[in-house]
Design an enzyme around this catalytic site. Structure first.
Site, PDB file in Angstrom:
ATOM      1  N   HIS A   1       0.945  -1.030  -0.016  1.00 16.93           N
ATOM      2  CA  HIS A   1       0.016  -0.079   0.116  1.00 16.93           C
ATOM      3  C   HIS A   1       0.672   1.213   0.068  1.00 16.93           C
ATOM      4  O   HIS A   1       0.548   1.870   0.795  1.00 16.93           O
ATOM      5  CB  HIS A   1      -0.954  -0.277   1.190  1.00 16.93           C
ATOM      6  CG  HIS A   1      -1.922  -1.029   1.191  1.00 16.93           C
ATOM      7  ND1 HIS A   1      -2.909  -1.290   2.393  1.00 16.93           N
ATOM      8  CD2 HIS A   1      -2.361  -1.817   0.249  1.00 16.93           C
ATOM      9  CE1 HIS A   1      -3.492  -2.492   1.809  1.00 16.93           C
ATOM     10  NE2 HIS A   1      -3.244  -2.697   0.571  1.00 16.93           N
ATOM     11  N   HIS A  56      -7.111  -0.347   2.804  1.00 14.58           N
ATOM     12  CA  HIS A  56      -6.750  -0.551   1.583  1.00 14.58           C
ATOM     13  C   HIS A  56      -6.565   0.532   0.659  1.00 14.58           C
ATOM     14  O   HIS A  56      -7.631   1.122   0.393  1.00 14.58           O
ATOM     15  CB  HIS A  56      -6.953  -1.915   0.962  1.00 14.58           C
ATOM     16  CG  HIS A  56      -7.057  -2.982   1.950  1.00 14.58           C
ATOM     17  ND1 HIS A  56      -6.525  -4.142   2.041  1.00 14.58           N
ATOM     18  CD2 HIS A  56      -7.464  -2.985   3.255  1.00 14.58           C
ATOM     19  CE1 HIS A  56      -6.360  -4.909   2.943  1.00 14.58           C
ATOM     20  NE2 HIS A  56      -6.852  -4.240   3.798  1.00 14.58           N
TER      21      HIS A  56
END
Ligand SMILES: Cc1cc2nc3c(=O)[nH]c(=O)nc-3n(C[C@H](O)[C@H](O)[C@H](O)COP(=O)(O)OP(=O)(O)OC[C@H]3O[C@@H](n4cnc5c(N)ncnc54)[C@H](O)[C@@H]3O)c2cc1C
Length: 607
Positions: A541, A585
């Site tokens: 991420h 996310h």
């Protein structure tokens, strides 16, 4: 389009070509026309921009993408196989040795394919907390970033889609906060996992932080709920399959050149009257030894190469810390010391507990006959366990006040924001050779560690130095420890008694965890910490390396309109721009910022 140094291209030009996706420079038609916009990177954000900007037929766009086409890339299309590595669609990066991870170098996946990381990611669709967006609004001084004001962009992005098995989804999400009219499909799981009932039962038995949350995408993600994913009827829905779907790439004003590496952005010296350097010339090549080409964007260059590619291109172009650039022999154009700094990621740890019975997905990884059979079921009927990603439910939780009190600051964006996340899997995604498991992946979603992306070499084809610096801050270690303790509490709920073998706090597979079996306090925390440092990896991420800040901030790379500070003609639109990592996310936040960027760019040029 202005082609410089491109006689090779001009002589070998093919004027007529059936598609707007080309894989060789000499196939790109309309060579004599100008491009209004050149987008660097046909990934998650770049695809959104390409789509939205070409809605106006009078605007021409060229996308330059380093990877290949997503079409025919079957392993990327099957949702369940997202946990497997696909080196041909990956930049195959490795980090520098990570001190917080016991000195290990870890793989750092980035999508090397049209659609970018959205073509290889885990497909979790999580928007983050309302606080995440309100903090961005505060940091940038732009109220357009508030949770309330970005709702329109979530709606433009999201196309709520029935799950592959068309089961009744009542009570599994809140339809009122979802959109049926966007471009990218979002759905619930389309294959029932045997642990689903127990997970929901745990929320009832334990309550508190495990309380059921009908929809974690409401801006209030805390609690336990069903995972939503970017899946369309059992197929991955990526930026490439959605925003660059055939109905869009057919547009005559959209041109996509794949297998093409952007090497630098150059100054346009033909407008000497500009107050600031104008960086709207893009240099690119199709292989490291091949010719370098140049193309000029008559309006703007939009840099969307992702949180690793973007700082690498900026630095190679002379945009960064001037003394650092000079030391590498790069002529500085603008002094922006924040380029490549503030690199932030979510540390991730995969944990497994053995279970009774065999109704897990472990055998799919181990038994090639079963895997082939299920692939046939997937391709012929669009059904079976391969239609889903590997997690069915998530828990977002905060540290309790006394644990948090050990730290002077709360790194979360606000009280509606999580510090850590648990993701529940009906099997072990690290593919144990034998046995059946329940997996709980733990992540720190409000980390304080910060790393860097810097240059190893001025050769644009060389990988940069990637250091997410995971677990370098004590807070992140503590939050990961709490996430593990919460996993143990979860599995200690009565409903798991017959299913999870042994006591949940004594059955961790790893030796360090077995040493921690007598309790999770005092010296045992050290054992737990060793386990964490020896096994934690990345969530992939990556954000923050070209941070968005207020116009007069001493830190940051872009202003709230995505324009690079101190230059003209260049914006950065991708995950690099987040000054703080969202507690989610990151693909949904990237889609949202790209949708807003497209809106801003269109209104700036009055398209
Ligand atoms: C393995 C993995 C799993 C993930 N799982 C999830 C998940 O389940 N849910 C979620 O929300 N997020 C997930 N993410 C994160 C999410 O996918 C990313 O945050 C998001 O896709 C980033 O979008 P981007 O546009 O910034 O970059 P990208 O989508 O990576 O796009 C950058 C593009 O630029 C191209 N490029 C780079 N350099 C150059 C160059 N020099 N010249 C030309 N092109 C270039 C790249 O090839 C790529 O196509 C995951 C990421 C990965 C890698």
């Amino acid at each position: 389009m202005t082609w410089l140094n491109s006689s090779l291209f001009l002589t070998s030009l093919l004027l007529y070509c059936s598609a707007a996706i080309y894989d060789r420079v000499d196939q790109l038609r309309n060579a004599t026309t100008k491009f209004d916009f050149v987008i660097i990177g046909g990934g998650t954000a770049g695809s959104v921009l390409a789509n939205r900007l070409t809605e106006s037929a009078s605007v021409s766009v060229l996308v330059l993408e380093a990877g290949g086409s997503n079409i025919g890339a079957i392993p990327t299309q099957i949702p369940f196989f997202c946990t497997l590595s696909h080196p041909q669609y990956d930049w195959n990066y490795t980090t520098t040795p990570q001190e917080g991870l016991s000195g290990r170098e870890i793989p750092y996946t980035r999508g090397f394919i049209l659609g970018g990381s959205s073509s290889v990611n885990g497909m979790f669709y999580t928007r983050g907390s309302a606080d995440d967006y309100d903090r961005l609004a505060n940091v940038t001084g732009d109220s357009g970033w508030s949770w309330e004001n970005v709702q329109i962009y979530f709606r433009r992005n999201e196309k709520w889609t029935p799950p592959a098995d068309h089961h009744n989804t009542t009570g599994q999400y809140d339809p009122s906060i979802h959109s049926l009219n966007g471009i990218n499909s979002v759905s619930l799981a389309g294959f029932p996992q045997s642990i689903n009932k127990n997970i929901i039962r745990t929320a009832i038995e334990l309550g508190g932080i495990f309380q059921y949350n009908l929809d974690m995408n409401s801006g209030k993600p805390l609690g336990l709920g069903w995972l939503q994913t970017t899946i369309d009827g059992g197929n991955r829905s990526s930026a490439a399959t959605s925003y660059l779907g055939p109905e869009f790439t057919r547009r005559p004003n959209l041109h996509v050149l794949i297998n093409t590496r952007v090497t630098r952005i150059l100054q346009d010296r033909s407008s000497p009257g500009d107050r600031l350097p104008r960086l709207n010339v893009v240099e690119f090549a199709q292989n490291s030894d091949g010719p370098r080409y140049q193309v000029t964007a008559s309006r703007e260059v939009l840099l969307s190469a992702g949180a690793i590619g973007t700082p690498q291109i900026l630095l190679n172009s002379g945009i960064g810390n001037s003394s650092y650039l000079s030391s590498l022999g790069i002529s500085p154009i603008v002094n922006l010391p924040s380029v490549g700094q503030n690199f932030t990621d979510h540390p991730r740890l995969v944990n497994n507990w053995p279970v009774s019975g065999n109704r897990t997905f472990d055998d799919i990884y181990r038994d090639s006959n079963l895997s082939t059979f299920l692939q046939n079921v997937w391709s012929q009927n669009g059904k079976g366990p391969l239609v889903d990603t590997f997690v069915s439910h998530l828990l977002f939780a905060r540290l309790n006040a006394s644990t948090l009190g050990q730290f002077g600051e709360d790194p979360a964006a606000g009280v509606r924001s999580a510090h850590y996340e648990l993701g529940f899997s009906n099997g072990d995604i690290s593919v144990a050779p034998t046995g059946h498991f329940i997996g709980i992946t733990t992540r720190v979603v409000s980390p304080l560690s910060r790393g860097t992306v810097l240059l190893k070499s001025t050769n644009p084809f060389a990988a940069p130095l990637i250091s997410p610096n995971l677990l370098s801050n004590e807070f992140d270690l503590l939050a990961m420890r709490e996430a593990l303790k919460t996993s143990v509490k979860f599995l200690a709920a009565p409903v798991w008694k017959e299913y999870v073998l042994g006591n949940p706090d004594t059955v961790f597979l790893q030796p360090e965890m077995i040493a921690a079996k007598l309790g999770l306090k005092g010296p045992q925390d050290e054992q737990l910490d060793a386990y964490i440092r020896n096994n934690t990896g990345t969530s992939a991420h990556a954000v923050g390396t070209a941070a968005m800040t207020g116009q007069n901030s001493s830190f940051g790379v872009v202003n709230s309109d995505f324009k690079v500070k101190g230059v003209e003609g260049l914006r950065v639109v991708d995950a690099s721009i987040f000054p703080f990592i969202p507690s989610a996310h990151t693909q949904a936040p990237v889609y949202v910022i790209a949708e807003r960027a497209a809106d801003m760019i269109k209104s700036f040029w009055r398209d």
